[in-house]
Design a protein around this motif. Structure first.
Motif, PDB file in Angstrom:
ATOM      1  N   MET A  58      27.992  17.610  35.016  1.00 42.44           N
ATOM      2  CA  MET A  58      29.371  17.916  35.414  1.00 42.44           C
ATOM      3  C   MET A  58      29.417  19.051  36.430  1.00 42.44           C
ATOM      4  O   MET A  58      30.088  18.964  37.446  1.00 42.44           O
ATOM      5  N   LEU A  64      31.909  13.820  35.012  1.00 42.09           N
ATOM      6  CA  LEU A  64      32.389  14.288  33.712  1.00 42.09           C
ATOM      7  C   LEU A  64      31.903  13.359  32.602  1.00 42.09           C
ATOM      8  O   LEU A  64      32.351  12.224  32.489  1.00 42.09           O
ATOM      9  N   ILE A 259      30.518  20.696  25.311  1.00 41.61           N
ATOM     10  CA  ILE A 259      31.013  21.047  26.637  1.00 41.61           C
ATOM     11  C   ILE A 259      31.897  22.294  26.622  1.00 41.61           C
ATOM     12  O   ILE A 259      32.100  22.911  27.650  1.00 41.61           O
ATOM     13  N   LEU A 260      32.401  22.679  25.431  1.00 43.41           N
ATOM     14  CA  LEU A 260      33.361  23.786  25.377  1.00 43.41           C
ATOM     15  C   LEU A 260      32.791  25.085  25.938  1.00 43.41           C
ATOM     16  O   LEU A 260      33.424  25.757  26.746  1.00 43.41           O
ATOM     17  N   ILE A 263      32.544  25.101  29.697  1.00 40.16           N
ATOM     18  CA  ILE A 263      33.850  25.176  30.373  1.00 40.16           C
ATOM     19  C   ILE A 263      34.391  26.590  30.284  1.00 40.16           C
ATOM     20  O   ILE A 263      34.902  27.147  31.262  1.00 40.16           O
ATOM     21  N   ILE A 267      32.090  26.229  34.589  1.00 45.79           N
ATOM     22  CA  ILE A 267      31.400  25.001  34.993  1.00 45.79           C
ATOM     23  C   ILE A 267      30.679  25.235  36.318  1.00 45.79           C
ATOM     24  O   ILE A 267      31.222  25.859  37.220  1.00 45.79           O
ATOM     25  N   TYR A 306      38.931  26.712  18.576  1.00 43.81           N
ATOM     26  CA  TYR A 306      38.289  26.166  19.777  1.00 43.81           C
ATOM     27  C   TYR A 306      39.334  25.619  20.736  1.00 43.81           C
ATOM     28  O   TYR A 306      39.288  25.857  21.942  1.00 43.81           O
ATOM     29  N   GLY A 307      40.282  24.858  20.165  1.00 41.84           N
ATOM     30  CA  GLY A 307      41.318  24.250  20.989  1.00 41.84           C
ATOM     31  C   GLY A 307      42.134  25.301  21.715  1.00 41.84           C
ATOM     32  O   GLY A 307      42.411  25.166  22.911  1.00 41.84           O
ATOM     33  N   ILE A 308      42.492  26.372  20.995  1.00 45.38           N
ATOM     34  CA  ILE A 308      43.294  27.419  21.617  1.00 45.38           C
ATOM     35  C   ILE A 308      42.490  28.115  22.722  1.00 45.38           C
ATOM     36  O   ILE A 308      43.004  28.374  23.811  1.00 45.38           O
ATOM     37  N   LEU A 310      40.064  26.853  24.489  1.00 44.07           N
ATOM     38  CA  LEU A 310      39.959  25.924  25.621  1.00 44.07           C
ATOM     39  C   LEU A 310      41.264  25.908  26.409  1.00 44.07           C
ATOM     40  O   LEU A 310      41.276  25.988  27.638  1.00 44.07           O
ATOM     41  N   LEU A 311      42.375  25.852  25.672  1.00 40.18           N
ATOM     42  CA  LEU A 311      43.692  25.821  26.296  1.00 40.18           C
ATOM     43  C   LEU A 311      43.902  27.055  27.170  1.00 40.18           C
ATOM     44  O   LEU A 311      44.312  26.965  28.328  1.00 40.18           O
ATOM     45  N   VAL A 314      41.502  27.042  30.252  1.00 40.73           N
ATOM     46  CA  VAL A 314      41.876  26.047  31.258  1.00 40.73           C
ATOM     47  C   VAL A 314      43.144  26.484  31.995  1.00 40.73           C
ATOM     48  O   VAL A 314      43.289  26.282  33.196  1.00 40.73           O
ATOM     49  N   MET A 315      44.050  27.149  31.258  1.00 38.37           N
ATOM     50  CA  MET A 315      45.295  27.577  31.903  1.00 38.37           C
ATOM     51  C   MET A 315      45.104  28.826  32.751  1.00 38.37           C
ATOM     52  O   MET A 315      45.571  28.894  33.882  1.00 38.37           O
ATOM     53  N   PRO A 318      40.668  28.821  35.204  1.00 38.02           N
ATOM     54  CA  PRO A 318      40.116  27.460  35.337  1.00 38.02           C
ATOM     55  C   PRO A 318      38.660  27.432  35.791  1.00 38.02           C
ATOM     56  O   PRO A 318      37.986  26.446  35.581  1.00 38.02           O
TER      57      PRO A 318
END
Lengths: 336, 290
Positions: A58, A64, A259-260, A263, A267, A306-308, A310-311, A314-315, A318
């Motif tokens: 990636m 991806l 991948i977390l 990222i 990346i 993890y989700g938070i 990543l969120l 990404v926001m 990036p």
């Protein structure tokens, strides 16, 4: 030799200092850390390693993949079957394991790139193959299907590095060496002809093709190299945890976890996967022990966290944490 | 196996496929207009399923009656999501959007896991074990109602896009983004509306789905993937394609379940995905893009 190695690394003195300090801490860690901390460090290095491997595909070549659990699982199953059924040790077994993963990677790459399956479609295809393997292995009696495959666990008086049976400290050094090796390989790849061609493909595939780059071939190389590097993580996984269930090894959440870190770290950077693994796994373990301290046992809490993470990344960042941090501490990687 | 078994399996597959089609329609609408791939699609469906289960277990409200209210809740959820979270991302690279929704999916699945636990929950309606017999054909009442509800909701959706002004405006955005801006459409708001409509579809599908299957939090990722397979098979962006894809996958799963083993049925859906990507990448009803 050391001098030429340092020259080859092409790092600023400050970056060198950080690296030496980090290396020293990591080298002596087993002597100062307790068993729990050592296990966490193994987990961190494991994610740094697979993150690095995923990054080849990636981060460098811009493809991806959301199904890297496939290569981990294949590596794990091939080496574990060879070990339990035929007594083949992991360092021999890693070769057929890699060969299997590379073959699968090549098959997926061939199907996808030959038929111009790109972007989101490609990501879906990689998930589909990993899921295919999950359900397939779940029904494959040769590997004990959903009942799981177990490696014999015995109390070993001493560390048997050749058969990869022994204490956590031994596993720690194995995965540390693998992570360093992966970093060096990625560094080598990135600064070689193939790396530049990958970056060209990542930035603008049409332009790359117009410039005469055989994009199909180089994308294939990216998938195959990434699969090979990833499959060793599977071998390590099998021998460290001693049990394999298709439902766990090939699960889509494994692919996401792989991948977390990368990222979040950044990346396409060399140190991003390592930083990301430290940040993410470190924080997740801290969360775990904090919850344990308060007597909470919530099975999904780590993943929500993890989700938070990543969120937020990404926001807000990036490009990941590493490019930002490297700028701050004055060790920015040369622009690529 | 005798003919009537095949016939029964086929009918059951088609009825389930209609619900799949409605679910995938939501994904297709969102992608077709907003060009964002909703990677939390199955997760949104599980939210609707849990809503239906909770409403049933606490207030004995039948999922079929709750269809519209639950779709409305998901509509609001979808609108807020697009307006608040996703709109800033529409100009970002594809993988960036993808990861945003992966993160959202991860949060949804595991929040549901924390709240409801890992065990399967179901809706035990009074007609759960009823069936109708028409000649050789024996149809489960639940599946028949589910299929009928899916058809009704789908028809309403088609009517919305064909007949109403808002629906036409949304289609205009999908056809020509710049053109839509030029004639003065509020594209951002229409995007939010589209995402809301897509979410309402998957909400309705989830509500109906509780008649057919039990819900666990882990259903989310599986159904996200299934929705993608359906939409890619039918043709991304094509609304009738999503329905055709849904029925195709419903039939495939039903036959795989009876001819092989039910737990391996999704392998056949993946096989269809691979075949479609290789031989007809634009999907069964999709238009070829140059």
């Amino acid at each position: 030799m050391i001098a030429s190695a340092i020259a080859w690394l092409d790092l600023s003195p400050r970056a060198m200092l950080f690296l030496v300090l980090l290396g020293a801490v990591l080298l002596i860690a087993p002597f100062i850390a307790n068993d729990y901390l050592l296990t966490v460090l193994i987990l961190i290095l494991y994610f740094a390693y697979v993150g690095q491997a995923w990054n080849i595909m990636m981060g460098f070549a811009g493809q991806l993949s959301l199904g890297h659990a496939l290569y981990v699982g294949l590596g794990a199953y091939v080496s574990a079957v060879l070990f339990t059924r035929y007594g083949v040790g992991p360092w021999i077994g890693v070769l057929p394991a890699m060969a299997t993963a590379v073959t699968c990677g090549a098959a997926i790459g061939f199907l996808a790139f030959r038929f111009r399956v790109a972007g989101v479609y490609f990501a879906i295809l990689t998930i589909a193959f990993a899921e295919f393997a999950r359900i397939g292995f779940d029904h494959l009696d040769f590997v004990n299907a959903s009942a799981g495959l177990f490696l014999p666990v015995a109390q070993y008086a001493h560390n048997d590095l050749w058969r990869l049976r022994g204490s956590p400290a031994m596993f720690y050094y194995v995965i540390l060496a693998a992570t360093v090796l992966a970093l060096l390989i990625c560094r080598l790849l990135l600064r070689s002809r193939i790396g530049y061609l990958w970056l060209a493909i990542r930035e603008d595939e049409v332009a790359a093709r117009a410039a005469g780059i055989a994009t199909f071939r180089y994308k294939m190389y990216a998938v195959m190299i990434s699969a090979a590097v990833t499959s060793f993580a599977g071998v390590f996984y099998a021998f460290f945890y001693n049990n394999l269930f298709p439902e766990q090894v090939f699960n889509i959440s494994r692919s996401i976890e792989i991948i977390l870190g990368t990222i979040i770290g950044g990346i396409g950077t060399l140190f991003g996967p390592i930083l990301g693994a430290f940040v993410l796994t470190g924080l997740a373990e801290a969360l775990n022990s904090a919850m344990g301290h308060f007597g909470l046992d919530l099975p999904g809490a780590k993943q929500v966290f993890y989700g938070i993470c990543l969120l937020l990344v990404v926001m807000a960042r990036p490009h990941g944490l590493w490019p930002w941090l490297a700028q701050r501490i004055g060790v920015a990687e040369p622009r690529k | 196996m005798p003919f009537d078994v095949y016939l029964n399996v086929a009918v059951a597959g088609i009825l389930t496929g209609l619900v799949y089609g409605l679910m995938a329609l939501g994904l297709s609408v969102i992608f077709g207009v907003v060009r964002v791939v909703n990677f939390a699609h199955g997760e949104m469906m599980t939210i609707a399923m849990y809503l239906a289960v909770v409403l049933f277990s606490h207030f004995h409200l039948d999922p079929l009656l709750m269809l519209v209210p639950i779709a409305a809740v998901l509509f609001a959820f979808g609108y807020a999501l697009q307006a608040g979270l996703i709109n800033p991302f529409i100009t970002r690279p594809e993988h960036s959007q993808f990861l945003l929704l992966v993160a959202l999916g991860l949060i949804i699945v595991n929040t549901l896991l924390i709240v409801f636990g890992p065990d399967a929950q179901s809706v035990q309606t009074s007609y759960a074990y009823d069936s109708f017999q028409i000649g050789l054909l024996i149809v489960d009442a639940s599946k028949l109602y589910a299929g009928a509800a899916a058809i009704l909701f789908t028809a309403a959706l088609f009517a919305f896009f064909r007949l109403t002004l808002v629906g036409k405006a949304i289609r205009a955005c999908a056809d020509n983004y710049t053109g839509a801006l030029v004639v003065g459409l509020d594209v951002k708001r229409l995007y939010a509306l589209t995402f809301a409509v897509g979410a309402a579809c998957v909400g309705a599908a989830g509500c109906i789905m509780t008649l057919i299957i039990d819900v666990t939090p882990m259903l989310g990722p599986t159904y996200t993937l299934l929705a993608f397979i359906i939409v890619i098979a039918g043709g991304l962006g094509s609304m009738p394609g999503a329905l055709v894809g849904g029925i195709l996958i419903g039939l495939t799963e039903a036959f795989a379940g009876i001819l092989f083993t039910p737990s391996a049925k999704s392998m056949f859906a993946f096989a269809i995905l691979v075949l479609v990507l290789l031989f007809r990448p634009q999907g069964i009803l999709g238009k070829r893009v140059a």
